[in-house]
Design a protein around this motif. Structure first.
Motif, PDB file in Angstrom:
ATOM      1  N   ARG A  30       0.830  -1.195   0.000  1.00  0.00           N
ATOM      2  CA  ARG A  30       0.000   0.000   0.000  1.00  0.00           C
ATOM      3  C   ARG A  30       0.878   1.263   0.000  1.00  0.00           C
ATOM      4  N   ALA A  31       2.000   1.208   0.706  1.00  0.00           N
ATOM      5  CA  ALA A  31       2.889   2.374   0.746  1.00  0.00           C
ATOM      6  C   ALA A  31       3.563   2.609  -0.597  1.00  0.00           C
ATOM      7  N   PRO A  83       4.224  -0.084  -9.499  1.00  0.00           N
ATOM      8  CA  PRO A  83       3.566  -1.377  -9.813  1.00  0.00           C
ATOM      9  C   PRO A  83       4.491  -2.574  -9.690  1.00  0.00           C
ATOM     10  N   GLU A  84       5.715  -2.462 -10.075  1.00  0.00           N
ATOM     11  CA  GLU A  84       6.613  -3.601 -10.012  1.00  0.00           C
ATOM     12  C   GLU A  84       6.827  -4.033  -8.575  1.00  0.00           C
ATOM     13  N   ARG A  85       7.055  -3.054  -7.681  1.00  0.00           N
ATOM     14  CA  ARG A  85       7.244  -3.386  -6.274  1.00  0.00           C
ATOM     15  C   ARG A  85       5.964  -3.945  -5.673  1.00  0.00           C
ATOM     16  N   VAL A  86       4.804  -3.377  -6.045  1.00  0.00           N
ATOM     17  CA  VAL A  86       3.508  -3.888  -5.527  1.00  0.00           C
ATOM     18  C   VAL A  86       3.315  -5.336  -5.956  1.00  0.00           C
ATOM     19  N   GLU A 130       5.593  -7.521  -6.646  1.00  0.00           N
ATOM     20  CA  GLU A 130       6.522  -8.358  -5.893  1.00  0.00           C
ATOM     21  C   GLU A 130       5.981  -8.643  -4.497  1.00  0.00           C
ATOM     22  N   TYR A 131       5.495  -7.543  -3.846  1.00  0.00           N
ATOM     23  CA  TYR A 131       4.963  -7.741  -2.485  1.00  0.00           C
ATOM     24  C   TYR A 131       3.712  -8.630  -2.488  1.00  0.00           C
ATOM     25  N   LEU A 132       2.856  -8.452  -3.502  1.00  0.00           N
ATOM     26  CA  LEU A 132       1.640  -9.283  -3.563  1.00  0.00           C
ATOM     27  C   LEU A 132       1.994 -10.750  -3.830  1.00  0.00           C
ATOM     28  N   ASP A 133       3.048 -11.004  -4.598  1.00  0.00           N
ATOM     29  CA  ASP A 133       3.487 -12.395  -4.795  1.00  0.00           C
ATOM     30  C   ASP A 133       3.902 -13.011  -3.466  1.00  0.00           C
TER      31      ASP A 133
END
Length: 786
Positions: A427-428, A433-436, A438-441
């Motif tokens: 969320r931060a 998008p790429e980091r999001v 990665e975190y969602l994976d």
């Protein structure tokens, strides 16, 4: 009188006497006739000789021919029956005669004189018989020759009446007949007396003896009078009497025993809780003991003459009566045929019958005999025991879950902490998008890890479907290592390794994990002061029974085991298992732990699962040194297991099909709606069965639903009940069932849901889209087949 006569005629004495008289009469008749003829001929010969003697003497010149004129001398020679005696010359003149008046007369003057007998060529005397007014007479004519003459010059004619001869013959015949009769009577009397003494008396005695035997005097005996045939008969009758007496005594003893047996059987049948029955060759009840008769009479009247299927009994097995009838038709024994009935107080009762065929000595079928028993108490006790077993099994599972609680809580906390942390960071970093992504994976990975922990919990509650896969044993060890470290505490040194990296076996991985976990927990409890637990895997090639080393292999492997196996070994350094209990450790509810420390089901569950997986367990234990469990599972070749997971969204897109989503959990309804609408489906949601049915009923033909996605467990009526009602309205619906609590087995799931698509919660978006796609395909196939 007639009866006395009949008895006389029919008696053996009369028959023997009559036979003797007949035989002797025939014999004496033959001999008497012979002698009468013989003596008659002898008399005739002597008379003929006497008549011809004077003529022969005159011919031989021993007498003078003039003696024929001396009547007294001729009567002395020929007897008083002499009729004529004279000498006839060749010219027919009578020269000498006992009748002086006939001397000088011619024979032509004599009536009936046989002139033709006076032949010139006659050389020997002629003797013949003539009949005249005076009766039968015998005539003798003897020729007299002159010296050196060739023909007779004179004939001596003698005629004697045969009246005396006939009288003599009659006297002789009378004497012979009277003598024969006297001989017959005397001989018959002597033979009869002899027969009476030597045969009839003994036969009568034997007959009286037989009569005594007949009336039951079996102790009577005969006194043999000799070694002849009757003596043999007497000894045979004595032997028969002895045998009859002995057999009668045995028969009486057998009758007494039979009577005692029948009384005993009657007492048993009256007092026994079991039933006894008998049926004839037509399969009709011919005998029923009191308890069985009382039972059938209570529910269906008298059982006499009825077949089993007419007694008001209901088989517990679907093919109960067919199974029983098949055995009856084949005349074979049947066992443990269970049935039920309703008693007068309305309570359901249970029974069991057994029967064996009965055959005669000639092999013909006579019917059946059998027993039965009321097993209602056993049934109820078994049901109570099963309920208790389920409770104890649940207790054991809860115990195992309790022991896992620390490790599971730790795992869940780690998963949740990671999910929350990565969600906050995503969320931060919403602008990146790429980091999001990665975190969602990472969030998804942690969620799958939490799902695996939940699967282990479901497995312990037996709520998970067995799903065999081709698994690598070393990977199972790696997944369990953290959980085992947590459960075993720091006082136990855990060592895990594999002799080969690619050892595969086809089993349910969760069940294999549970098996190892159960053995590890038992090992931990056997090492209260700490120790070492070694978990390893290796391979073993078991030869066929005929090729094994008789000194080793037969004691290690079961006879039927053969081929390549994966061996998982769990070895501890604990207290070991005592020899007196080692044979019982795999029995359900057997436990050596203190009360409250265990249910005794862990090893039983392990043993059952290993057998279901076509493997076996070897156990070695030394008291005070430790225990080693070796689990042998069939080895499989490494290979890619078919994956049914669909991770990518949009692989199975929709085309505007309408989908009704039914779930009592709002978050899941919303998630499923978003997933399916993003894939191109039109959706509508319902939180209960009743709401879903209203929506289906109000939908129009133009806006009809194509697929129903429903949770299995719903408040009120369940998901399967919703589908049943919906398909009654429209059999063309596609159906997808969802649940986080599947049935206990795939067979039970099929019986519950039928031939429809099932998706397990939690699910990935692509998996739900594929499930809807498969449901549409199945609905289309059903429509085409109809």
């Amino acid at each position: 009188m007639r009866t006395l006569f009949d008895r006389l005629i029919g008696s053996l004495v009369f028959k023997i006497a009559f036979a003797i008289i007949v035989v002797e009469t025939i014999l004496f008749g033959l001999f008497g006739g012979y002698y009468v003829n013989y003596f008659g001929a002898e008399i005739d010969r002597r008379i003929a000789e006497q008549i011809s003697t004077p003529g022969r003497l005159i011919q031989q010149e021993q007498l003078k021919v003039s003696i024929l004129s001396d009547a007294e001398q001729m009567e002395l020679l020929l007897g008083r029956h002499l009729q004529q005696a004279f000498a006839v010359g060749f010219d027919g003149t009578i020269y000498h005669s006992t009748d002086p008046l006939m001397i000088g007369a011619s024979i032509s003057s004599l009536p009936d004189f046989p002139t033709e007998q006076l032949r010139a060529d006659m050389t020997e005397p002629t003797l013949f018989t003539v009949d005249d007014d005076t009766g039968s007479s015998m005539v003798s004519i003897t020729p007299i020759f002159a010296l050196n003459a060739n023909q007779p010059f004179m004939y001596v004619y003698l005629k004697v009446s045969t009246k005396g001869l006939e009288e003599s013959q009659r006297q002789m015949q009378s004497v012979l007949i009277i003598g024969s009769i006297l001989c017959v009577l005397l001989t018959s009397a002597l033979i009869f007396l002899f027969t009476q003494h030597t045969v009839l008396k003994r036969l009568i005695t034997a007959a009286q003896f037989v009569n005594k035997i007949q009336v039951g005097k079996l102790s009577s005996r005969l006194t043999p009078m000799g070694r002849d045939e009757i003596g043999i008969l007497e000894r045979g009758l004595n032997a028969m009497a002895e045998s009859l007496e002995r057999r009668t005594q045995q028969h009486h003893a057998a009758q007494n025993a039979l009577r005692d047996s029948e009384e005993r059987f009657r007492d048993f049948t009256l007092s026994s809780a079991d039933w006894y029955w008998e049926m004839d060759s037509d399969f009709k009840i011919a005998f029923a003991s009191y308890k069985f008769y009382q039972l059938i009479e209570e529910i269906n009247g008298s059982p006499q003459g009825q077949s089993f299927d007419k007694l008001g009994l209901h088989p517990e097995h679907p093919e109960g009566w067919q199974y029983l009838q098949r055995h009856l038709d084949e005349h074979t024994a049947f066992y443990n045929v269970e049935f039920s009935w309703t008693s007068r107080d309305g309570e359901k009762q249970f029974g069991r019958i057994n029967g064996v065929p009965v055959f005669a000595l000639d092999g013909s079928f006579n019917g059946y005999r059998g027993t039965g028993s009321n097993i209602t108490d056993q049934k109820r006790a078994a049901e109570e025991q099963q309920a208790l077993q389920r409770q104890l099994a649940t207790s054991q599972k809860l115990e195992a879950v309790g022991q896992m609680a620390g490790g599971v809580a730790h795992e869940f906390n780690n998963c949740l902490a990671g999910i929350l942390s990565f969600a906050e960071v995503a969320r931060a970093k919403i602008d990146d998008p790429e980091r999001v992504k990665e975190y969602l994976d990472h969030v998804i990975s942690l969620g799958e890890r939490a799902t695996g922990v939940a699967d282990q919990l479901l497995m312990f509650s037996r709520r998970r479907i067995d799903q065999p896969k081709n698994v690598r044993v070393e990977s199972i060890f790696a997944e369990m290592e953290k959980l085992l470290v947590t459960l075993l505490e720091h006082r136990i040194d855990l060592q895990i390794w594999a002799d080969e990296a690619d050892l595969h076996t086809r089993v349910d991985p969760t069940q294999l994990s549970a098996c190892i976990l159960n053995l590890a927990i038992n090992a931990r409890d056997a090492m209260p002061d700490g120790g070492t637990l070694q978990i390893s895997c290796s391979s073993a090639d078991i030869p066929p029974l005929a090729q094994r080393d008789t000194d080793e292999d037969e004691d290690i492997y079961p006879p039927e085991a053969e081929g390549q196996f994966v061996v998982i070994t769990v070895q501890d350094t604990g207290t070991g298992i005592p020899e007196d209990v080692i044979d019982h450790i795999f029995e359900p509810f057997f436990s050596t732990k203190e009360p409250g420390k265990g249910t005794g089901l862990g090893l039983s569950i392990v043993h059952s699962w290993v057998e279901e997986a076509h493997g076996f367990i070897n156990l070695e234990s030394v008291e005070g040194e430790g225990t080693t469990f070796s689990i042998y599972l069939p080895r499989s070749e490494p290979g890619a297991e078919p994956e049914d997971e669909v991770d990518e969204i949009g692989v199975f897109p929709g085309n505007g099909e309408r989908v009704l989503i039914v779930d009592d959990e709002q978050a899941l309804r919303t998630t499923a709606q978003i997933i399916l609408e993003d894939a191109g489906y039109r959706t509508e949601i319902a939180k209960s069965t009743e709401e879903a049915l209203v929506i289906l009923q109000t939908s129009t033909d133009d806006a009809a639903f194509d697929v129903i996605v429903t949770d299995v467990v719903l408040p009120g009526r369940s998901g399967p009940q919703l589908i049943i009602e919906a398909l009654r309205q429209n059999p063309r619906y596609g159906v997808v069932f969802m649940s986080g609590y599947p049935a206990r087995s795939r067979k039970e799931l099929d019986n519950l849901l039928g031939n429809y698509v099932f998706v397990k919660k939690p699910f990935r978006p692509g998996k739900l889209q594929k499930a809807v796609h498969d449901a549409l395909k199945l609905a289309s196939e059903r429509a085409q087949s109809n």
